[in-house]
Write an enzyme that holds these catalytic residues in place. Structure first.
Site, PDB file in Angstrom:
ATOM      1  CE1 TYR A  41      -3.813  -2.241   0.081  1.00  0.00           C
ATOM      2  CE2 TYR A  41      -2.736  -3.281   1.944  1.00  0.00           C
ATOM      3  CZ  TYR A  41      -3.714  -3.286   0.975  1.00  0.00           C
ATOM      4  OH  TYR A  41      -4.589  -4.334   0.900  1.00  0.00           O
ATOM      5  CG  HIS A  61      -9.533  -2.890  -5.338  1.00  0.00           C
ATOM      6  ND1 HIS A  61      -9.974  -3.236  -4.074  1.00  0.00           N
ATOM      7  CD2 HIS A  61     -10.529  -3.209  -6.194  1.00  0.00           C
ATOM      8  CE1 HIS A  61     -11.185  -3.745  -4.170  1.00  0.00           C
ATOM      9  NE2 HIS A  61     -11.543  -3.745  -5.446  1.00  0.00           N
TER      10      HIS A  61
END
Length: 120
Positions: A4, A79
């Site tokens: 991330y 996403h």
């Protein structure tokens, strides 16, 4: 961080608001499924678009998928990572078929790409 990145969304949100000055960008985050559904219902008839990153609920929540299907706002599935390159259970999204499109794998820029897609 390897999936991330290191930048927080709050930091990135400042960048998005500076780039997309013609848009009002509201940010909402919850780890509670029912609160996400309530927010979709609250804004889904007045907002032009919803960019939704449902995290793990993407793969499990029929209720969030149904909420997306029940509103007028255009919904774009977002996403940060690429679910198709991760664990097998992440390859299935219950929301994809209810959204106009899906953007994944571009890190936080997935949100920027989502805003570009709804800009017009």
């Amino acid at each position: 961080p390897s999936i991330y990145g290191n930048q927080s969304f709050d930091e990135y949100l400042i960048t998005l608001r500076e780039e997309f000055t013609e848009m009002i960008i509201e940010y909402y985050q919850s780890n509670i499924e029912g609160e996400i559904i309530n927010k979709i219902h609250d804004v889904g008839f007045t907002y032009d678009s919803i960019l939704i990153n449902a995290g793990g609920y993407t793969h499990t929540s029929v209720a969030i998928s149904d909420a997306i299907a029940s509103v007028k706002s255009t919904c774009i599935e977002i996403h940060v990572s690429q679910p198709a390159s991760r664990e097998a259970y992440r390859h299935i999204s219950l929301m994809t078929g209810k959204c106009k499109g899906s953007i994944s794998g571009f890190g936080l820029d997935s949100y920027r790409l989502g805003l570009i897609s709804v800009r017009n």
